[in-house]
Design a protein around this motif. Structure first.
Motif, PDB file in Angstrom:
ATOM      1  N   LEU A   1     -11.693 -41.527  32.677  1.00 30.77           N
ATOM      2  CA  LEU A   1     -10.634 -41.743  33.660  1.00 30.77           C
ATOM      3  C   LEU A   1     -10.515 -40.461  34.484  1.00 30.77           C
ATOM      4  O   LEU A   1     -10.398 -39.368  33.930  1.00 30.77           O
ATOM      5  N   CYS A   2     -10.568 -40.586  35.816  1.00 30.50           N
ATOM      6  CA  CYS A   2     -10.814 -39.416  36.681  1.00 30.50           C
ATOM      7  C   CYS A   2      -9.573 -38.940  37.428  1.00 30.50           C
ATOM      8  O   CYS A   2      -8.732 -39.739  37.857  1.00 30.50           O
ATOM      9  N   ALA A   3      -9.528 -37.628  37.608  1.00 33.46           N
ATOM     10  CA  ALA A   3      -8.549 -36.999  38.490  1.00 33.46           C
ATOM     11  C   ALA A   3      -9.146 -36.893  39.896  1.00 33.46           C
ATOM     12  O   ALA A   3     -10.343 -37.092  40.092  1.00 33.46           O
ATOM     13  N   GLN A   4      -8.293 -36.560  40.874  1.00 36.56           N
ATOM     14  CA  GLN A   4      -8.775 -36.430  42.257  1.00 36.56           C
ATOM     15  C   GLN A   4      -9.866 -35.370  42.383  1.00 36.56           C
ATOM     16  O   GLN A   4     -10.880 -35.582  43.042  1.00 36.56           O
ATOM     17  N   THR A   5      -9.650 -34.226  41.737  1.00 39.49           N
ATOM     18  CA  THR A   5     -10.605 -33.128  41.889  1.00 39.49           C
ATOM     19  C   THR A   5     -11.967 -33.469  41.303  1.00 39.49           C
ATOM     20  O   THR A   5     -12.991 -32.989  41.791  1.00 39.49           O
TER      21      THR A   5
END
Length: 791
Positions: free
Chosen positions: A119-123
């Protein structure tokens, strides 16, 4: 300015690639600095939804999530983000996905629990700066959809570097207009229709600084939902233009700024007292800006105020106390036209530079304010709702910019551009650029410049527009031919290049320093002068205009000494600025010598340079005039020079320069271990010389007689020379001082000066009687005038 290619294509869509489009607008004067992708290179990332979330059995900071969005059904993912919870939509990198940095997602086991994805963050996707947790997508994001497709990430950002005159292109609308003109494409922006008022409430506005702000538009909007979320499409367009999302109201004003080029601001209506006053700041007023900076306002700064206090620095930045916050329910939306001269330089004087000041300094369309308010209202109602009041326009018609009528002559087009354009093509290009043809006759046309083009005012501007739209690369290259008359220059005029070459040949190097210096240096070198101060200096070290070239040369000397250059010879030519009823500019040449007399070598002397070395250099300059005998050196005083080693350079009764050693106190302040010798001359005063004339060399022998004379110590040796030349007669061809002695064997109040006199006749040999008579006349006159005696 950065704009999204896909956003631009919604306005105008020529059949060009992004690179071809960038090349085209660059050739038209809107230089493109670069093209960048709007997101990192990644694949295999979809919109996921957390359907279940439990604590990891063996790790306090990890959670085990069930995530929907995989083609094969729900997947188990171990996640460490603090905001992971059931029900949110997030970017889900599947097993096999590739993230920026060539990072491949694999099946993993974290503390004994299997994880099938990430699950990914924006950065992590290079889609923003938020790294505090996984990126929460809108609730209506379709689960399982490819994230690149959902966010339309196959897009580029075009960065355009605009020249200050093209403020009309500081918005998507302006650049789209240019692209449409260049490609003959239709430009279709969003329809901006007036939004009907729902309440009958407006804010009274007083324009007290009439010349600075002749037009102000505002609208009250009540009962907004500030907690609404800015749509993802708007957030993305702001991000791709270099702005971050803050809240719906601020985002909308920023969006309109990027779209139309009109800066806007929104106040919390409940924080305003009475009406709006656009006025100049009063001395001592303070304002806390949106960035938290507290500033003391200067007189001459335009502010937006209410009945009690300033609310914002007009055209620069709003105030924190009246800003929209999470508790705001009612807002006052404003849009204004400020004179560029009223805003220019004001932001920089406070150490600021904002998107608003950048636009207002260059000029904003003075008919755009109502459209901007309507567009912002339209967007706000769609996002945060609310009840809008009427659009209140306050305008001082007589102060508004005047219409600009510009005449273009047919003959001038071909003469100015070197090509012949058809009448229809000329009119077509200019009307597509927004100009209105209001008259036509046999000689040409008269056009009305559009309100958004502050840079179009004269005929030459129209020629420039024709050239860039027609295409600079389409204009043929031809060699320019013309009959040019060479202006005569009197032979007696001394070229500046000759003077410079003289100093270069004597070991000097040319220096180029600023015409501006700090006020302390000005006081040190010329304390009697009151130098002209700059109203808007670059820095405190460049605050006043120099009245002499010496401070710059001394600063260059220090620079060289700090870099182990212990022998320095510098000269400079340039203007000095003498204050008075009118500022007088005078072209000068100045020089400086420091260190040893000769460059270091195994045969050279190690003696230090002295006054007479520099005097010899000045005499070499004066010799260029051919009338060196018209110049003389007279003991003088100068506040920056040594009282015993200073001479004024005179031509007749006029002082043309000065020469000497730096004053010991000044030498100490400059931290110089040795004396520095300087000179400064007026180029105008030494620029006229004598026209060279041929004179045949004498075939007859010359005779030299040497005289050693004792004279009083205070008598200048130059006086002896002048007197001797006067009485020696026409046969004296040369006279030089070859020795000066004071010391043992001579009275302490006397000195010995040795003169070498050379005699020669052009048509015969001189006899002893003639030479003796001339020498006796010289000795007799010197005895009479200076109490001189033969040694």
């Amino acid at each position: 300015m950065k704009i999204s290619n896909s956003w631009l294509r919604e306005w105008v869509n020529p059949e060009l690639t992004t690179q071809e489009l960038a090349d085209q607008i660059t050739m038209a004067g809107l230089e493109v600095d670069g093209i960048e992708k709007v997101a990192g290179d990644f694949s295999g990332v979809v919109v996921g939804e957390i359907v279940a979330c439990e604590q990891h059995p063996d790790a306090d900071k990890l959670r085990v999530c069930k995530v929907a969005g995989h083609p094969d059904g729900e997947m188990q993912v171990v996640c460490g983000a603090p905001n992971a919870r059931t029900g949110i939509k997030i970017p889900f990198a599947l097993v096999g996905a590739k993230l920026p940095g060539d990072f491949k997602i694999k099946k993993a086991k974290l503390r004994g629990v299997e994880s099938f994805g990430m699950l990914c963050a924006q950065t992590e996707l290079e889609l923003g700066e938020d790294n505090d947790g996984i990126w929460e997508l809108p609730e209506d994001a379709p689960t399982g959809t490819d994230l690149r497709e959902y966010l339309q990430l196959d897009d580029e950002t075009i960065e355009v570097d605009l020249t200050p005159n093209r403020s009309d292109c500081l918005g998507v609308a302006g650049i789209a207009r240019e692209v449409g003109v260049l490609n003959r494409c239709a430009v279709q922006g969003p329809e901006v229709a007036p939004v009907p008022q729902q309440i009958d409430e407006s804010m009274p506005v007083s324009l007290l600084a009439e010349a600075a702000c002749p037009r102000y538009v505002g609208r009250v909007i009540r009962n907004i939902d500030i907690k609404a979320v800015t749509p993802l499409w708007m957030q993305e367009r702001l991000r791709r233009s270099g702005l971050r999302s803050i809240d719906p109201v601020v985002d909308v004003t920023n969006y309109v700024l990027l779209e139309l080029g009109q800066p806007m601001h929104a106040f919390d209506l409940e924080k305003l007292s009475g009406g709006i006053k656009v006025r100049m700041a009063e001395a001592g007023e303070e304002l806390t800006l949106l960035d938290g900076q507290e500033v003391k306002l200067k007189e001459g700064t335009l502010v937006i105020a209410d009945e009690e206090k300033p609310l914002a620095m007009a055209g620069i930045m709003g105030g924190l106390d009246s800003s929209v916050t999470t508790g705001t329910q009612h807002i006052f939306l404003e849009s204004a036209f400020f004179s560029p001269l009223a805003i220019a330089g004001k932001a920089r004087s406070y150490g600021l530079h904002t998107d608003s000041s950048h636009r207002f300094e260059r000029g904003v369309d003075y008919h755009l304010q109502e459209k901007a308010v309507e567009r912002a209202t339209q967007l706000l109602l769609d996002i945060v709702g609310g009840e809008p009041g009427p659009v209140h326009v306050r305008e001082l018609t007589e102060i508004m910019p005047a219409e600009r009528h510009i005449t273009l002559r047919r003959a001038k087009v071909e003469l100015g551009l070197g090509i012949k354009l058809a009448d229809d093509e000329i009119v077509d290009i200019l009307t597509r650029l927004g100009l209105e043809k209001i008259d036509q006759n046999d000689e040409g046309w008269t056009f009305l410049a559009p309100s958004f083009r502050f840079d179009i005012a004269i005929e030459a501007d129209l020629l420039e527009e024709l050239a860039r739209v027609y295409g600079y690369n389409r204009i043929p290259s031809e060699s320019f031919t013309a009959e040019l008359e060479i202006a005569p220059r009197p032979e007696s005029t001394i070229a500046q290049d000759n003077l410079e070459q003289t100093l270069l040949s004597r070991g000097y190097y040319e220096a180029i320093t600023f015409s501006f210096i700090d006020s302390d240096s000005a006081a040190l070198f010329d304390p009697k002068a009151d130098p002209v101060a700059l109203q808007n200096p670059i820095s405190a070290e460049l605050a006043v205009m120099r009245t002499t070239l010496l401070p710059g040369l001394c600063k260059a000397l220090q620079y060289n000494l700090n870099r182990q250059q212990n022998r320095v010879r510098l000269f400079e030519t340039g203007l000095r600025f003498v204050p008075g009823a009118e500022l007088h500019q005078e072209q000068m040449i100045a020089g400086l010598a420091y260190g040893s007399r000769y460059a270091e070598n195994w045969t050279g002397s190690k003696d230090a340079v002295d006054f007479f070395d520099v005097k010899a250099d000045v005499e070499a300059l004066l010799a260029r005039t051919g009338v060196a005998d018209e110049f003389r050196f007279v003991a003088g005083q100068h506040p920056a020079l040594h009282p015993g080693q200073t001479a004024k350079i005179m031509r007749g009764d006029c002082e043309v320069g000065v020469i000497g050693a730096l004053h010991p106190q000044l030498q100490k302040k400059l931290d110089l271990s040795k004396p520095a010798f300087v000179f400064e001359l007026s180029l105008e005063a030494i620029g006229e010389g004598k026209t060279p004339a041929f004179r045949p060399l004498s075939k007859f022998p010359e005779v030299r007689r040497d005289l050693a004379l004792l004279i009083d110590a205070e008598v200048p040796a130059a006086s002896l020379v002048e007197t001797a030349v006067e009485v020696a007669g026409e046969t004296l061809t040369d006279l030089k001082i070859f020795d000066v002695y004071q010391g043992k064997g001579i009275d302490l109040n006397r000195k010995s000066v040795a003169l070498g006199l050379t005699f020669q006749h052009s048509s015969r040999t001189l006899n002893d009687d003639e030479i003796n008579a001339a020498v006796d006349a010289v000795v007799g006159k010197l005895e009479e005038k200076y109490n001189a005696s033969l040694r």
